[in-house]
Design a protein around this motif. Structure first.
Motif, mmCIF file in Angstrom:
data_model
loop_
_atom_site.group_PDB
_atom_site.id
_atom_site.type_symbol
_atom_site.label_atom_id
_atom_site.label_comp_id
_atom_site.label_asym_id
_atom_site.label_seq_id
_atom_site.Cartn_x
_atom_site.Cartn_y
_atom_site.Cartn_z
ATOM 1 N N SER A 166 28.165 32.524 75.519
ATOM 2 C CA SER A 166 28.952 32.262 74.302
ATOM 3 C C SER A 166 28.627 33.258 73.199
ATOM 4 C CB SER A 166 28.708 30.828 73.814
ATOM 5 O OG SER A 166 27.424 30.686 73.256
ATOM 6 N N ILE A 167 27.329 33.601 73.048
ATOM 7 C CA ILE A 167 26.967 34.531 71.966
ATOM 8 C C ILE A 167 27.184 35.987 72.373
ATOM 9 C CG2 ILE A 167 25.342 32.918 70.939
ATOM 10 C CD1 ILE A 167 23.055 34.510 72.149
ATOM 11 N N THR A 168 27.640 36.181 73.603
ATOM 12 C CA THR A 168 28.104 37.512 74.020
ATOM 13 C C THR A 168 29.616 37.617 73.884
ATOM 14 O OG1 THR A 168 26.280 37.770 75.596
ATOM 15 C CG2 THR A 168 28.215 39.185 75.901
ATOM 16 N N GLY A 169 30.321 36.645 74.460
ATOM 17 C CA GLY A 169 31.773 36.721 74.511
ATOM 18 C C GLY A 169 32.451 36.637 73.165
ATOM 19 N N ILE A 170 32.064 35.655 72.335
ATOM 20 C CA ILE A 170 32.756 35.462 71.056
ATOM 21 C C ILE A 170 32.521 36.629 70.090
ATOM 22 C CG2 ILE A 170 32.979 33.967 69.035
ATOM 23 C CD1 ILE A 170 32.356 31.598 70.863
ATOM 24 N N PRO A 171 31.259 37.070 69.867
ATOM 25 C CA PRO A 171 31.080 38.201 68.945
ATOM 26 C C PRO A 171 31.759 39.491 69.415
ATOM 27 C CG PRO A 171 29.003 37.044 69.234
ATOM 28 C CD PRO A 171 29.962 36.499 70.244
ATOM 29 N N ALA A 223 35.343 34.028 80.126
ATOM 30 C CA ALA A 223 35.764 33.465 81.417
ATOM 31 C C ALA A 223 34.550 32.976 82.206
ATOM 32 C CB ALA A 223 36.536 34.507 82.213
ATOM 33 N N GLY A 224 33.488 33.762 82.177
ATOM 34 C CA GLY A 224 32.257 33.333 82.825
ATOM 35 C C GLY A 224 31.681 32.085 82.178
ATOM 36 N N PHE A 225 31.791 32.013 80.862
ATOM 37 C CA PHE A 225 31.321 30.830 80.130
ATOM 38 C C PHE A 225 32.079 29.582 80.576
ATOM 39 C CE2 PHE A 225 32.101 27.988 76.491
ATOM 40 C CZ PHE A 225 30.802 27.590 76.211
ATOM 41 N N ILE A 226 33.408 29.695 80.651
ATOM 42 C CA ILE A 226 34.228 28.544 81.050
ATOM 43 C C ILE A 226 33.877 28.105 82.472
ATOM 44 C CG2 ILE A 226 36.589 27.804 81.569
ATOM 45 C CD1 ILE A 226 37.494 29.683 79.283
ATOM 46 N N ARG A 227 33.763 29.067 83.371
ATOM 47 C CA ARG A 227 33.434 28.735 84.769
ATOM 48 C C ARG A 227 32.071 28.055 84.852
ATOM 49 N NH1 ARG A 227 35.047 29.968 89.829
ATOM 50 N NH2 ARG A 227 33.435 30.125 91.454
ATOM 51 N N THR A 283 28.166 23.353 85.533
ATOM 52 C CA THR A 283 26.780 22.990 85.247
ATOM 53 C C THR A 283 26.682 21.506 84.901
ATOM 54 O OG1 THR A 283 24.819 23.568 83.942
ATOM 55 C CG2 THR A 283 26.916 23.520 82.786
ATOM 56 N N ALA A 284 25.537 20.920 85.194
ATOM 57 C CA ALA A 284 25.360 19.476 84.979
ATOM 58 C C ALA A 284 25.210 19.123 83.506
ATOM 59 C CB ALA A 284 24.135 18.995 85.760
ATOM 60 N N ALA A 285 24.676 20.030 82.708
ATOM 61 C CA ALA A 285 24.456 19.764 81.272
ATOM 62 C C ALA A 285 25.078 20.898 80.466
ATOM 63 C CB ALA A 285 22.975 19.641 80.968
ATOM 64 N N PRO A 286 26.415 20.889 80.279
ATOM 65 C CA PRO A 286 27.094 22.018 79.624
ATOM 66 C C PRO A 286 26.854 22.070 78.123
ATOM 67 C CG PRO A 286 28.668 20.274 80.054
ATOM 68 C CD PRO A 286 27.377 19.849 80.692
ATOM 69 N N LEU A 287 26.891 23.286 77.609
ATOM 70 C CA LEU A 287 26.864 23.487 76.162
ATOM 71 C C LEU A 287 28.108 22.862 75.535
ATOM 72 C CD1 LEU A 287 25.890 26.773 74.392
ATOM 73 C CD2 LEU A 287 28.002 25.657 73.783
ATOM 74 N N LEU A 288 29.241 22.987 76.221
ATOM 75 C CA LEU A 288 30.503 22.405 75.766
ATOM 76 C C LEU A 288 31.237 21.840 76.978
ATOM 77 C CD1 LEU A 288 32.673 21.953 73.549
ATOM 78 C CD2 LEU A 288 33.597 24.200 74.151
#
Length: 538
Positions: free
Chosen positions: A205-210, A241-245, A250-255
């Motif tokens: 997330s801190i790679t893709g959004i910035p 896209a990698g973040f969404i996938r 993952t069992a405990a997602p950030l979002l």
């Protein structure tokens, strides 16, 4: 509900103060840019990064900070953010070079990202009664719009009396008061249960959004189809896209990405993004109009734009309460269409337009439309979330605002700049060097705000007609570009209104799932894609 009504509303006032600090700081520095440029001897590109450095770090870290607030305590994360904003404001006020100012602004954006998601998440946890929560969200929404609109007036007043350093110093006492008040009046809240930390989701997330925000910011400079822009957009899109996938598996997602299947979450988020696309673009255009075309001082500009702030403050609470009676969809759709009317009217303004009959209706229509969208849309988003994910959900709400606003400035600014530069450059090139040197010509080609400097220059009376012709050409050209930009923004909000009207449920939402941490569907087997099942009773 938490505490007595007096205690809850005192906490709301403190939270809105913290919000005011963050949002105001995102706009107040704009009016100080000319003074910073003169004092630190920098160019237009450097000054732009004084603004963009804050936007970049702020937008990029919202999601992570909201997630951390859910895990470790929203009040705690907010207090850390407020303290960081205060310290970095001192650094910015004492900066002696442009690089130091930009670094301070970037760091302020990091800490502001810790504050902003916590404000809305705390409100959701403090106000569990639906009517009170709606009023609290309306107040939060009104404060955000109000802070954005009064930024120019506040900055203008400071510059009338003090140096540009004052736009940093003003943050310090406000932050100190907010820190103390948060500790005394705001209750702590965090997720009741949390899974393991999601470092992969955070990293993506801190790679893709910035990276994506950087591409949007720099696209007008490098070109929307340049290799630098395309590569950055590709990298940002790949990371997201990698973040969404990852978040889906993952069992405990950030979002929890399944939330976007809920139309009461995803479509209001789209409406907010488009609303801020239009608002930030509108503020960019109106800044050029008031200070470049009408030649207002920063303080005069702030006073002239005050009706915008008042309209937002009045419209947000009314719209949020109205949405409870007639449904969110009807209110958001109307708000978007009213925003479109304001944008269209703004595009009709010319050099000789009257403020009261031509400019003011555009501003009020735009502001009311935005307020009508923001309150109900935010309430719908946050009502779709369980309490444990309030911080991450708030961060989604905030991130859509920032990306939408950044796109608004970049896209609409590119339209205006392309038309302005291509039309005005040949005219300015013919100006004698005795009247304007190369640096002055470069500044005049970059922005119509240079009219103020051209007007101040002492010249022989013989050259006065030529100066007036140049100034008139610059003003007329920027307004032609603004007209095209306004049509683009109008089209965006109208298309969004149609999408919302077609796909967002029209029936008023049933009793809110956030009251009991329910996501919808069968109470025994929750399913976030089911929007209409009744909430589980305690």
């Amino acid at each position: 509900m938490i505490g007595s009504p007096a205690r809850r509303y005192a906490a709301l006032a403190v939270i809105c103060l913290a919000e005011l600090l963050v949002v105001l700081d995102n706009t107040i520095v704009n009016v100080a840019l000319p003074s910073i440029g003169v004092d630190l001897r920098t160019n237009v590109s450097g000054l732009q990064w004084v603004v963009d450095a804050y936007t970049l770090t702020f937008a990029g870290l919202l999601l992570m900070c909201g997630y951390l607030g859910d895990r470790y305590g929203r009040r705690r994360i907010m207090a850390v953010g407020l303290a960081g904003v205060a310290v970095m404001s001192v650094a910015g006020a004492n900066a002696e070079s442009l690089g130091q100012v930009i670094a301070a602004r970037a760091a302020m954006g990091v800490f502001a990202a810790a504050v902003f998601p916590a404000t809305l998440a705390l409100i959701i946890n403090i106000f569990t009664d639906r009517r009170e929560r709606s009023l609290a969200i309306a107040a939060w929404t009104a404060m955000a719009g109000f802070a954005i609109a009064i930024g120019p007036m506040t900055g203008g007043w400071l510059l009338e009396h003090f140096s540009w350093h004052s736009v940093f110093w003003i943050n310090v006492p406000v932050a100190v008061v907010a820190i103390v008040a948060v500790a005394v009046l705001v209750p702590e809240s965090k997720a009741a249960t949390v899974g393991r930390l999601d470092p992969v989701g955070i990293a993506l997330s801190i790679t893709g959004i910035p990276v994506l925000v950087w591409a949007i910011i720099e696209a007008p400079r490098y070109g929307w189809t340049s290799p630098a822009t395309l590569v950055a957009m590709g990298v940002g899109a790949a990371a997201l896209a990698g973040f969404i996938r990852w978040e889906l598996h993952t069992a405990a997602p950030l979002l929890d990405m399944r939330l976007f299947r809920n139309r009461r979450f995803s479509l209001p988020a789209l409406a907010i993004a488009v609303g801020y696309f239009s608002m930030f673009g509108f503020l960019f255009l109106i800044t050029q109009y008031f200070q470049g075309v009408r030649e207002y001082t920063p303080l005069e500009f702030g006073i002239a734009s005050l009706p915008f702030a008042v309209s937002v403050a009045v419209g947000a609470p009314v719209a949020t309460l109205l949405a409870q009676r007639i449904g969110t969809t009807a209110v958001i759709t109307f708000g978007l269409l009213l925003t479109g009317v304001g944008l269209y009217l703004g595009g009709l303004v010319d050099v000789d337009s009257n403020y009261l009959t031509d400019v003011l209706p555009s501003m009020v229509s735009m502001a009311l439309g935005l307020a009508i969208v923001q309150g109900p849309a935010t309430e719908s988003i946050m009502s779709s979330l369980p309490l444990d994910e309030a911080g991450a959900g708030s961060a989604v709400n905030d991130t859509t605002r920032e990306i939408g606003g950044t796109l608004g400035v970049a896209v609409l600014g590119s339209i205006v700049a392309s038309y302005y530069v291509s039309t005005v450059s040949p005219v300015i090139d013919r100006v004698p060097v005795s009247f304007m040197n190369d640096d002055e010509k470069s500044f005049a080609k970059a922005t119509v705000l240079s009219v103020l400097e051209i007007r101040k220059r002492e010249i022989p009376a013989l050259l006065e007609p030529q100066r007036e012709q140049l100034i008139t050409a610059m003003k007329t050209t920027v307004l032609h570009g603004s007209h095209t930009a306004s049509l683009v923004a109008t089209g965006a909000v109208v298309v969004c209104a149609v999408i919302v009207a077609l796909f967002l449920p029209w029936a008023p939402d049933r009793e809110n799932s956030v009251l009991f941490g329910w996501r919808g569907g069968d109470p025994a087997n929750p399913d976030p894609t089911d929007e209409h099942a009744p909430a589980e009773l305690p």
